[in-house]
Write a protein that holds these residues in place. Sequence first.
Motif, short mmCIF file in Angstrom:
data_model
loop_
_atom_site.label_atom_id
_atom_site.label_comp_id
_atom_site.label_asym_id
_atom_site.label_seq_id
_atom_site.Cartn_x
_atom_site.Cartn_y
_atom_site.Cartn_z
N PRO A 115 -25.68 44.43 -26.86
CA PRO A 115 -26.20 43.32 -26.05
C PRO A 115 -25.35 42.98 -24.84
N SER A 133 -29.69 42.97 -20.71
CA SER A 133 -28.65 41.94 -20.76
C SER A 133 -28.13 41.56 -19.38
N ASP A 266 -19.62 36.86 -29.43
CA ASP A 266 -20.46 36.16 -30.41
C ASP A 266 -21.71 35.59 -29.75
N ARG A 269 -24.23 38.38 -28.91
CA ARG A 269 -24.88 38.92 -30.13
C ARG A 269 -25.89 37.94 -30.67
N ARG A 270 -25.63 36.65 -30.60
CA ARG A 270 -26.60 35.65 -31.07
C ARG A 270 -27.87 35.68 -30.22
N LYS A 272 -29.06 38.22 -28.64
CA LYS A 272 -29.78 39.44 -28.99
C LYS A 272 -30.53 39.27 -30.31
N GLU A 273 -29.90 38.66 -31.30
CA GLU A 273 -30.52 38.49 -32.61
C GLU A 273 -31.71 37.53 -32.54
N ASN A 274 -31.64 36.56 -31.63
CA ASN A 274 -32.71 35.56 -31.53
C ASN A 274 -33.81 35.95 -30.55
#
Length: 275
Positions: A115, A133, A266, A269-270, A272-274
Amino acid sequence: MKTFQGPRAELTTHGAAVGDLLRLWRERRRISQLDLAITAEVSTRHLSFVETGRAKPSREMVLRLGEHLDVPLRERNHLLLAAGYAPVYRESALDDPELGTARDAVRQVLAGHEPYPAVVVDRLWNLVEANSSVSLLTEGSAPELLAPVPNVLKIALHPRGMAPRVINLGELRADLLGRLRRQVEATADPELVELLDEVRGYPCDQPVPEVEIPSHGNIFVPLRLWHGEQELSFFSTIATFGAPLDVTLAELAIESFYPADEATGDYLRRIKENA
């Protein structure tokens, strides 16, 4: 993944004698006739005759001198033309089937870097491709900076681009302009000179260091900027193709951004996950 296409540009060295061009490149590299003659395995007398126009270099001689002078492939073609020979290095369009393997490799690098942001730029710093990104960096930039041909230097330093969100704008400006100045010195590309003149005219409300002196613990110049209320910090690496024989490939560079601290990693990555 986004793809951007821009117009090609030609340098204005047509019409100059090959001897004059070779001498200019040798002087630009700060190499004496003797040193060049030794490394290129040619007599100093013959090299002098070539530079003064008293002798016409062979095609192989032009290519050999261009290689030892580290002349960009685009300019080696111009040297050949000035000497009366056909260019030998292709300049393919990015969508040319011949570049399919290289194009796929670039896109794998961009996708695999998520990400974190990654971009591909040409010799003029025009954005060729980018992963999703990169929108974290360009968010809020004026539409005219993003089209028709986005330029990463203009986006980074323009007051309607990233600049208002960059926390260490003075440091970033010094780093980017220094890189561009070195590129101008290495290539003598008039279009890069125009770009340098434009971007260094952009306003900056922070001190711009003339010499980068690292503070304690710093090992690179970071990019620090706000994304909403979150401060992000990045460092970057640049990759190019090894031993390219195509002008387009030789002028491409992949800049990959990495989180410079745990909080930035962090946060990305959050997102990307959401997504």
